[in-house]
Motif scaffolding. Structure first.
Motif, PDB file in Angstrom:
ATOM      1  N   MET A   1       0.827  -1.192   0.000  1.00 47.02           N
ATOM      2  CA  MET A   1       0.000   0.000   0.000  1.00 47.02           C
ATOM      3  C   MET A   1       0.870   1.254   0.000  1.00 47.02           C
ATOM      4  O   MET A   1       1.961   1.249   0.547  1.00 47.02           O
ATOM      5  CB  MET A   1      -0.887   0.041   1.247  1.00 47.02           C
ATOM      6  N   VAL A   2       0.344   2.287  -0.601  1.00 46.83           N
ATOM      7  CA  VAL A   2       0.902   3.634  -0.448  1.00 46.83           C
ATOM      8  C   VAL A   2      -0.154   4.418   0.320  1.00 46.83           C
ATOM      9  O   VAL A   2      -1.309   4.508  -0.113  1.00 46.83           O
ATOM     10  CB  VAL A   2       1.214   4.297  -1.806  1.00 46.83           C
ATOM     11  N   ILE A   3       0.246   4.950   1.457  1.00 50.38           N
ATOM     12  CA  ILE A   3      -0.658   5.668   2.340  1.00 50.38           C
ATOM     13  C   ILE A   3      -0.173   7.107   2.446  1.00 50.38           C
ATOM     14  O   ILE A   3       1.018   7.347   2.617  1.00 50.38           O
ATOM     15  CB  ILE A   3      -0.676   5.005   3.738  1.00 50.38           C
ATOM     16  N   VAL A   4      -1.107   8.050   2.326  1.00 50.50           N
ATOM     17  CA  VAL A   4      -0.766   9.467   2.382  1.00 50.50           C
ATOM     18  C   VAL A   4      -1.552  10.119   3.511  1.00 50.50           C
ATOM     19  O   VAL A   4      -2.777   9.986   3.581  1.00 50.50           O
ATOM     20  CB  VAL A   4      -1.077  10.176   1.038  1.00 50.50           C
ATOM     21  N   TYR A   5      -0.823  10.821   4.385  1.00 49.95           N
ATOM     22  CA  TYR A   5      -1.433  11.669   5.404  1.00 49.95           C
ATOM     23  C   TYR A   5      -1.068  13.101   5.040  1.00 49.95           C
ATOM     24  O   TYR A   5       0.099  13.470   5.052  1.00 49.95           O
ATOM     25  CB  TYR A   5      -0.906  11.348   6.802  1.00 49.95           C
ATOM     26  N   THR A   6      -2.081  13.907   4.706  1.00 51.93           N
ATOM     27  CA  THR A   6      -1.842  15.274   4.248  1.00 51.93           C
ATOM     28  C   THR A   6      -2.856  16.206   4.893  1.00 51.93           C
ATOM     29  O   THR A   6      -3.652  15.800   5.734  1.00 51.93           O
ATOM     30  CB  THR A   6      -1.873  15.340   2.699  1.00 51.93           C
ATOM     31  N   GLY A   7      -2.847  17.460   4.493  1.00 55.10           N
ATOM     32  CA  GLY A   7      -3.792  18.445   5.006  1.00 55.10           C
ATOM     33  C   GLY A   7      -3.122  19.437   5.940  1.00 55.10           C
ATOM     34  O   GLY A   7      -1.971  19.266   6.345  1.00 55.10           O
ATOM     35  N   ASP A   8      -3.890  20.479   6.281  1.00 49.61           N
ATOM     36  CA  ASP A   8      -3.363  21.558   7.108  1.00 49.61           C
ATOM     37  C   ASP A   8      -3.497  21.281   8.605  1.00 49.61           C
ATOM     38  O   ASP A   8      -2.983  22.039   9.420  1.00 49.61           O
ATOM     39  CB  ASP A   8      -4.070  22.873   6.763  1.00 49.61           C
ATOM     40  N   GLY A   9      -4.187  20.222   8.972  1.00 49.24           N
ATOM     41  CA  GLY A   9      -4.362  19.911  10.383  1.00 49.24           C
ATOM     42  C   GLY A   9      -3.170  19.177  10.977  1.00 49.24           C
ATOM     43  O   GLY A   9      -2.338  18.611  10.265  1.00 49.24           O
ATOM     44  N   LYS A  10      -3.106  19.191  12.288  1.00 49.61           N
ATOM     45  CA  LYS A  10      -2.039  18.515  13.025  1.00 49.61           C
ATOM     46  C   LYS A  10      -2.308  17.017  13.063  1.00 49.61           C
ATOM     47  O   LYS A  10      -3.439  16.587  13.066  1.00 49.61           O
ATOM     48  CB  LYS A  10      -2.005  19.090  14.446  1.00 49.61           C
ATOM     49  N   GLY A  11      -1.242  16.223  13.088  1.00 51.65           N
ATOM     50  CA  GLY A  11      -1.418  14.791  13.312  1.00 51.65           C
ATOM     51  C   GLY A  11      -0.905  13.882  12.219  1.00 51.65           C
ATOM     52  O   GLY A  11      -1.040  12.657  12.325  1.00 51.65           O
ATOM     53  N   LYS A  12      -0.307  14.428  11.182  1.00 51.85           N
ATOM     54  CA  LYS A  12       0.160  13.599  10.063  1.00 51.85           C
ATOM     55  C   LYS A  12       1.339  12.714  10.473  1.00 51.85           C
ATOM     56  O   LYS A  12       1.300  11.504  10.281  1.00 51.85           O
ATOM     57  CB  LYS A  12       0.525  14.487   8.874  1.00 51.85           C
ATOM     58  N   THR A  13       2.351  13.322  11.056  1.00 52.10           N
ATOM     59  CA  THR A  13       3.492  12.536  11.523  1.00 52.10           C
ATOM     60  C   THR A  13       3.065  11.620  12.657  1.00 52.10           C
ATOM     61  O   THR A  13       3.484  10.459  12.722  1.00 52.10           O
ATOM     62  CB  THR A  13       4.644  13.460  11.970  1.00 52.10           C
ATOM     63  N   VAL A 135       3.517   8.396   3.161  1.00 53.97           N
ATOM     64  CA  VAL A 135       4.020   9.719   2.804  1.00 53.97           C
ATOM     65  C   VAL A 135       3.224  10.743   3.605  1.00 53.97           C
ATOM     66  O   VAL A 135       1.995  10.750   3.542  1.00 53.97           O
ATOM     67  CB  VAL A 135       3.848   9.984   1.289  1.00 53.97           C
ATOM     68  N   THR A 136       3.940  11.604   4.347  1.00 56.76           N
ATOM     69  CA  THR A 136       3.242  12.600   5.154  1.00 56.76           C
ATOM     70  C   THR A 136       3.576  14.008   4.677  1.00 56.76           C
ATOM     71  O   THR A 136       4.503  14.220   3.907  1.00 56.76           O
ATOM     72  CB  THR A 136       3.604  12.495   6.654  1.00 56.76           C
ATOM     73  N   GLY A 137       2.819  14.957   5.187  1.00 58.41           N
ATOM     74  CA  GLY A 137       3.067  16.368   4.948  1.00 58.41           C
ATOM     75  C   GLY A 137       1.919  17.044   4.232  1.00 58.41           C
ATOM     76  O   GLY A 137       1.240  16.449   3.400  1.00 58.41           O
ATOM     77  N   ARG A 138       1.745  18.313   4.561  1.00 58.42           N
ATOM     78  CA  ARG A 138       0.691  19.094   3.909  1.00 58.42           C
ATOM     79  C   ARG A 138       1.026  19.294   2.439  1.00 58.42           C
ATOM     80  O   ARG A 138       2.170  19.151   2.035  1.00 58.42           O
ATOM     81  CB  ARG A 138       0.485  20.421   4.620  1.00 58.42           C
ATOM     82  N   GLY A 139       0.021  19.610   1.661  1.00 57.64           N
ATOM     83  CA  GLY A 139       0.225  19.963   0.258  1.00 57.64           C
ATOM     84  C   GLY A 139       0.587  18.810  -0.650  1.00 57.64           C
ATOM     85  O   GLY A 139       1.374  18.981  -1.584  1.00 57.64           O
ATOM     86  N   ALA A 140       0.021  17.631  -0.421  1.00 59.15           N
ATOM     87  CA  ALA A 140       0.329  16.482  -1.274  1.00 59.15           C
ATOM     88  C   ALA A 140       0.034  16.811  -2.735  1.00 59.15           C
ATOM     89  O   ALA A 140      -1.021  17.367  -3.062  1.00 59.15           O
ATOM     90  CB  ALA A 140      -0.474  15.264  -0.843  1.00 59.15           C
ATOM     91  N   LYS A 141       0.964  16.469  -3.602  1.00 61.33           N
ATOM     92  CA  LYS A 141       0.790  16.666  -5.045  1.00 61.33           C
ATOM     93  C   LYS A 141      -0.296  15.719  -5.551  1.00 61.33           C
ATOM     94  O   LYS A 141      -0.447  14.590  -5.054  1.00 61.33           O
ATOM     95  CB  LYS A 141       2.096  16.376  -5.788  1.00 61.33           C
ATOM     96  N   GLU A 142      -1.023  16.166  -6.556  1.00 64.57           N
ATOM     97  CA  GLU A 142      -2.102  15.356  -7.129  1.00 64.57           C
ATOM     98  C   GLU A 142      -1.581  14.014  -7.630  1.00 64.57           C
ATOM     99  O   GLU A 142      -2.262  12.983  -7.495  1.00 64.57           O
ATOM    100  CB  GLU A 142      -2.812  16.117  -8.254  1.00 64.57           C
ATOM    101  N   THR A 152      -5.567  10.278   3.702  1.00 63.22           N
ATOM    102  CA  THR A 152      -6.295  10.902   4.796  1.00 63.22           C
ATOM    103  C   THR A 152      -5.868  12.352   4.867  1.00 63.22           C
ATOM    104  O   THR A 152      -4.676  12.648   4.887  1.00 63.22           O
ATOM    105  CB  THR A 152      -6.003  10.204   6.144  1.00 63.22           C
ATOM    106  N   GLU A 153      -6.857  13.239   4.881  1.00 55.09           N
ATOM    107  CA  GLU A 153      -6.574  14.667   4.972  1.00 55.09           C
ATOM    108  C   GLU A 153      -6.923  15.157   6.370  1.00 55.09           C
ATOM    109  O   GLU A 153      -8.080  15.062   6.796  1.00 55.09           O
ATOM    110  CB  GLU A 153      -7.378  15.445   3.931  1.00 55.09           C
ATOM    111  N   MET A 154      -5.920  15.681   7.057  1.00 56.24           N
ATOM    112  CA  MET A 154      -6.137  16.245   8.386  1.00 56.24           C
ATOM    113  C   MET A 154      -6.630  17.678   8.210  1.00 56.24           C
ATOM    114  O   MET A 154      -6.006  18.456   7.481  1.00 56.24           O
ATOM    115  CB  MET A 154      -4.841  16.279   9.201  1.00 56.24           C
ATOM    116  N   LYS A 155      -7.721  18.002   8.862  1.00 57.60           N
ATOM    117  CA  LYS A 155      -8.301  19.339   8.744  1.00 57.60           C
ATOM    118  C   LYS A 155      -8.175  20.061  10.078  1.00 57.60           C
ATOM    119  O   LYS A 155      -8.607  19.550  11.114  1.00 57.60           O
ATOM    120  CB  LYS A 155      -9.772  19.236   8.350  1.00 57.60           C
TER     121      LYS A 155
END
Length: 173
Positions: A1-13, A135-142, A152-155
């Motif tokens: 699997m490739v899992i992405v945690y992104t978004g402007d909210g706290k909690g990605k790492t 892969v973590t961090g805000r601003g994930a590329k399309e 998952t997008e953290m808001k």
């Protein structure tokens, strides 16, 4: 699997670290590569993950405004070379690329030659089948979102930073 945690909210790492702990608990071989975080700052997750036998590499030099573009470019290149080597090796069951999305979103200086998006996409698309990459961090590329199996997008709804509270040891560091 490739899992992405992104978004402007706290909690990605934090989510990725929880996944690393869960995987290690099942005897999986885990590595964490942090693209922005510097080994010169005492991040609690790195200390604990290392105590659990999880490999952690902090390849960054800090925020983009703290060092010269060339220092960042060199760190990004080394970080990506390390990450790519471990992804294609098939040695690890879980590879966490912490803040890779942030690194890929840098626009204040050129990065395409040291951290090419096409190479990241190609490497993630062709990773060994048994290897899971987070892969973590805000601003994930399309392109990253499209190849991922889970996004998952953290808001952010509310954050103490806006009240003047800075990073808290044990919560943010």
């Amino acid at each position: 699997m490739v899992i992405v945690y992104t978004g402007d909210g706290k909690g990605k790492t934090t989510a990725a670290v929880g996944l690393a702990v869960r995987a290690a608990g099942h005897g999986k071989k885990v590595i964490v590569i942090q693209f922005i975080k510097s080994p010169h700052r005492p991040y609690g997750e790195a200390k604990t993950l290392q105590q659990l036998g999880i490999d952690v590499h902090q390849t960054g030099v800090g925020f983009t405004w703290t060092k010269t573009p060339e220092e960042h470019r060199e760190a990004l290149q080394k970080g990506w070379e390390l990450a790519k080597k471990h992804i294609v090796s098939g040695r690890y069951d879980v590879i966490i690329l912490d803040e890779l999305n942030v690194a890929l979103a840098i626009t204040s200086f050129p990065i395409d030659d040291v951290l090419p998006l096409y190479d990241v996409v190609h490497t993630l698309t062709n990773k060994p089948a048994h290897t899971h990459v987070v892969v973590t961090g805000r601003g994930a590329k399309e392109d990253i979102i499209q190849l991922a199996d889970l996004v998952t997008e953290m808001k952010e709804v509310k954050h103490y930073y806006h009240e003047g509270v800075h990073a808290i040891k044990g919560i943010d560091l």
